[in-house]
Design a protein around this motif. Structure first.
Motif, PDB file in Angstrom:
ATOM      1  N   ALA A  86      44.221 -74.929-110.273  1.00 12.95           N
ATOM      2  CA  ALA A  86      43.136 -74.673-109.320  1.00 12.95           C
ATOM      3  C   ALA A  86      43.529 -75.208-107.953  1.00 12.95           C
ATOM      4  O   ALA A  86      44.287 -76.183-107.847  1.00 12.95           O
ATOM      5  CB  ALA A  86      41.839 -75.331-109.794  1.00 12.95           C
ATOM      6  N   GLU A  87      43.024 -74.565-106.904  1.00 16.10           N
ATOM      7  CA  GLU A  87      43.320 -75.016-105.543  1.00 16.10           C
ATOM      8  C   GLU A  87      42.555 -76.309-105.273  1.00 16.10           C
ATOM      9  O   GLU A  87      41.337 -76.365-105.433  1.00 16.10           O
ATOM     10  CB  GLU A  87      42.923 -73.936-104.529  1.00 16.10           C
ATOM     11  N   PRO A 144      49.069 -69.120-107.462  1.00 21.47           N
ATOM     12  CA  PRO A 144      47.908 -69.735-108.112  1.00 21.47           C
ATOM     13  C   PRO A 144      47.835 -71.225-107.808  1.00 21.47           C
ATOM     14  O   PRO A 144      48.855 -71.877-107.585  1.00 21.47           O
ATOM     15  CB  PRO A 144      48.173 -69.482-109.598  1.00 21.47           C
ATOM     16  N   GLY A 145      46.623 -71.755-107.787  1.00 17.29           N
ATOM     17  CA  GLY A 145      46.455 -73.184-107.551  1.00 17.29           C
ATOM     18  C   GLY A 145      46.758 -73.575-106.128  1.00 17.29           C
ATOM     19  O   GLY A 145      46.379 -72.883-105.171  1.00 17.29           O
ATOM     20  N   CYS A 146      47.456 -74.686-105.959  1.00 17.90           N
ATOM     21  CA  CYS A 146      47.796 -75.195-104.628  1.00 17.90           C
ATOM     22  C   CYS A 146      48.822 -74.283-103.973  1.00 17.90           C
ATOM     23  O   CYS A 146      49.884 -74.005-104.546  1.00 17.90           O
ATOM     24  CB  CYS A 146      48.350 -76.616-104.748  1.00 17.90           C
ATOM     25  N   ALA A 147      48.525 -73.836-102.741  1.00 14.54           N
ATOM     26  CA  ALA A 147      49.425 -72.903-102.054  1.00 14.54           C
ATOM     27  C   ALA A 147      50.758 -73.543-101.706  1.00 14.54           C
ATOM     28  O   ALA A 147      51.763 -72.849-101.549  1.00 14.54           O
ATOM     29  CB  ALA A 147      48.744 -72.384-100.789  1.00 14.54           C
ATOM     30  N   PHE A 148      50.797 -74.871-101.601  1.00 14.87           N
ATOM     31  CA  PHE A 148      52.040 -75.556-101.230  1.00 14.87           C
ATOM     32  C   PHE A 148      52.888 -75.915-102.455  1.00 14.87           C
ATOM     33  O   PHE A 148      54.039 -76.323-102.311  1.00 14.87           O
ATOM     34  CB  PHE A 148      51.709 -76.831-100.443  1.00 14.87           C
ATOM     35  N   ALA A 149      52.354 -75.741-103.640  1.00 15.24           N
ATOM     36  CA  ALA A 149      53.042 -76.160-104.865  1.00 15.24           C
ATOM     37  C   ALA A 149      54.475 -75.629-104.998  1.00 15.24           C
ATOM     38  O   ALA A 149      55.375 -76.375-105.396  1.00 15.24           O
ATOM     39  CB  ALA A 149      52.209 -75.766-106.086  1.00 15.24           C
ATOM     40  N   PRO A 150      54.752 -74.342-104.670  1.00 14.78           N
ATOM     41  CA  PRO A 150      56.129 -73.849-104.828  1.00 14.78           C
ATOM     42  C   PRO A 150      57.149 -74.586-103.964  1.00 14.78           C
ATOM     43  O   PRO A 150      58.352 -74.520-104.237  1.00 14.78           O
ATOM     44  CB  PRO A 150      56.015 -72.374-104.406  1.00 14.78           C
ATOM     45  N   ARG A 151      56.699 -75.300-102.927  1.00 16.19           N
ATOM     46  CA  ARG A 151      57.620 -75.995-102.018  1.00 16.19           C
ATOM     47  C   ARG A 151      57.523 -77.516-102.186  1.00 16.19           C
ATOM     48  O   ARG A 151      58.162 -78.256-101.436  1.00 16.19           O
ATOM     49  CB  ARG A 151      57.306 -75.626-100.575  1.00 16.19           C
ATOM     50  N   CYS A 152      56.721 -77.968-103.125  1.00 18.50           N
ATOM     51  CA  CYS A 152      56.394 -79.396-103.223  1.00 18.50           C
ATOM     52  C   CYS A 152      57.125 -80.070-104.376  1.00 18.50           C
ATOM     53  O   CYS A 152      57.067 -79.615-105.518  1.00 18.50           O
ATOM     54  CB  CYS A 152      54.889 -79.570-103.389  1.00 18.50           C
ATOM     55  N   GLU A 153      57.775 -81.184-104.085  1.00 19.64           N
ATOM     56  CA  GLU A 153      58.516 -81.919-105.125  1.00 19.64           C
ATOM     57  C   GLU A 153      57.598 -82.721-106.039  1.00 19.64           C
ATOM     58  O   GLU A 153      58.025 -83.195-107.099  1.00 19.64           O
ATOM     59  CB  GLU A 153      59.532 -82.847-104.466  1.00 19.64           C
ATOM     60  N   LEU A 154      56.320 -82.878-105.630  1.00 20.30           N
ATOM     61  CA  LEU A 154      55.373 -83.612-106.464  1.00 20.30           C
ATOM     62  C   LEU A 154      54.565 -82.688-107.377  1.00 20.30           C
ATOM     63  O   LEU A 154      53.763 -83.162-108.180  1.00 20.30           O
ATOM     64  CB  LEU A 154      54.400 -84.409-105.590  1.00 20.30           C
ATOM     65  N   ALA A 155      54.767 -81.390-107.248  1.00 18.72           N
ATOM     66  CA  ALA A 155      53.946 -80.420-107.987  1.00 18.72           C
ATOM     67  C   ALA A 155      54.114 -80.557-109.496  1.00 18.72           C
ATOM     68  O   ALA A 155      55.209 -80.770-110.016  1.00 18.72           O
ATOM     69  CB  ALA A 155      54.303 -79.004-107.552  1.00 18.72           C
ATOM     70  N   THR A 156      52.981 -80.439-110.186  1.00 20.94           N
ATOM     71  CA  THR A 156      52.951 -80.457-111.646  1.00 20.94           C
ATOM     72  C   THR A 156      52.181 -79.231-112.129  1.00 20.94           C
ATOM     73  O   THR A 156      51.636 -78.465-111.324  1.00 20.94           O
ATOM     74  CB  THR A 156      52.266 -81.736-112.162  1.00 20.94           C
TER      75      THR A 156
END
Length: 373
Positions: free
Chosen positions: A337-338, A319-331
């Motif tokens: 939402a994408e 869900p949301g940003c596709a890169f979020a699971p690999r991103c250290e900045l993800a919140t």
């Protein structure tokens, strides 16, 4: 929108639309050679199942400019290149969007609605592709000369005689620093990898197309041969004035060949901008990590860092940003939402810097240099 055969007049835009207006008659540097708008591609995976490989890709490519598509394997780079020329495999189809090509005469045509006959006349003469792996691109039981002749006879406008075929084939081979007497009568397996790749480039330029798409043209070559091919492409682009799309996972080559870079991830454009902007100040964490994972050709040796995890399955995107699971900045906000592309810096023509990241202001790109003993 699929690759099915459309009505005979479907390739010419209506005169009341922007594509068919009088403004399209002038084909200057301010008019894109190629414009993709909300391009979508799906691959069938079963009777009633499919996977979205491209999810709303849009960009403009201007005359004599060079665009690099970068990203990890599976992000949609090759699918985009094949879709632009309607060369998708049987299980793939364009399901939405448009691809508009503007010829030297200023006429605009939607590639997605061309008939097979119109595509046959358009390919090679106006738009050509250099495929990954020249050994697989050539027919192993025909000589290079026979295959170049077939290209000319099948795609050149009007009739072309045997003598002209030979002369134009020889001229194309000389332009890529190959000896026609040796190469024209040779079978693909009799040439080295670098010679095959240059012969393939020569074949793609036989009819002086306005657009050249190259899919990983140096992947199977050693580093010295890669250098030769890259120098050659730069020289040919300066001489023949074609626009170029360069598909690569090698960011060093992209930085050298491209005026502009598009980073792709999970079938979408997540950052775009001039080569200088992208490599000096990337604003998407994925782009920054890609750069930090590649050693420089010169200068101090940096500390290389791999990107944790792997690209997501297109069948089950997070869900949301596709890169979020690999991103250290993800919140938590990234999962809601994408994100859409946000314009960060205005530039002339198609050099605007944009990134699809709500934390773009937190991406501070730096490369840590390994301390020498």
């Amino acid at each position: 929108m699929t690759d099915s055969t459309p009505p005979p007049d479907a390739t010419t835009a209506d005169a009341t639309t922007p594509e068919g207006s009088a403004a399209s008659a002038a084909s200057g540097s301010d008019v894109p050679v190629l414009s993709a708008r909300d391009l979508q591609v799906a691959y069938r995976t079963g009777k009633d199942a499919s996977v979205r490989a491209l999810r709303g890709v849009s960009f403009d490519l201007y005359p004599e400019s060079s665009l690099a598509l970068v990203g990890e394997s599976g992000c949609g780079k090759t699918t985009l290149g094949l879709a632009l020329l309607r060369l998708l495999p049987t299980l793939g189809e364009i399901t939405g969007g448009t691809v508009t090509f503007t010829g030297e005469d200023g006429r605009r045509r939607d590639v997605t609605t061309m008939t097979q006959g119109q595509l046959r006349r358009w390919r090679w003469s106006e738009a050509a592709m250099v495929f990954q792996g020249a050994q697989n691109a050539f027919n192993p039981v025909l000589t290079i000369g026979q295959q170049m002749a077939d290209t000319l006879v099948d795609h050149a406008p009007g009739r072309i005689g045997r003598r002209e075929v030979l002369e134009r084939s020889a001229e194309a081979l000389r332009s890529v620093r190959l000896e026609p007497r040796r190469v024209l009568g040779s079978y693909p397996h009799e040439l080295s990898g670098g010679m095959k790749q240059r012969a393939l480039i020569a074949t793609s330029l036989l009819l002086r197309p306005r657009l050249l798409v190259l899919d990983e043209p140096t992947t199977a070559l050693d580093i010295l041969t890669q250098r030769t091919v890259i120098d050659l492409l730069a020289e040919l682009r300066a001489e023949y004035k074609f626009a170029m799309i360069f598909i690569s996972h090698d960011l060093a080559l992209a930085a050298e060949l491209a005026d502009r870079v598009i980073t792709m991830y999970a079938g979408k454009v997540i950052e775009t901008g001039s080569t200088r902007d992208i490599f000096s100040a990337p604003k998407h964490p994925y782009t920054s990590k890609l750069i930090n994972a590649v050693p420089p050709v010169s200068g101090d040796l940096p500390e290389l860092a791999s990107i944790p995890g792997a690209p997501p399955s297109l069948a089950t995107l997070p869900p949301g940003c596709a890169f979020a699971p690999r991103c250290e900045l993800a919140t938590d906000e990234c999962l809601q939402a994408e994100p859409e592309l946000i314009t960060l810096t205005e530039r002339p023509a198609d050099m605007t810097h944009a990134a699809a990241c709500i934390h773009h202001d937190q991406v501070h790109h730096e490369r840590k240099v390994i301390a020498r003993a």
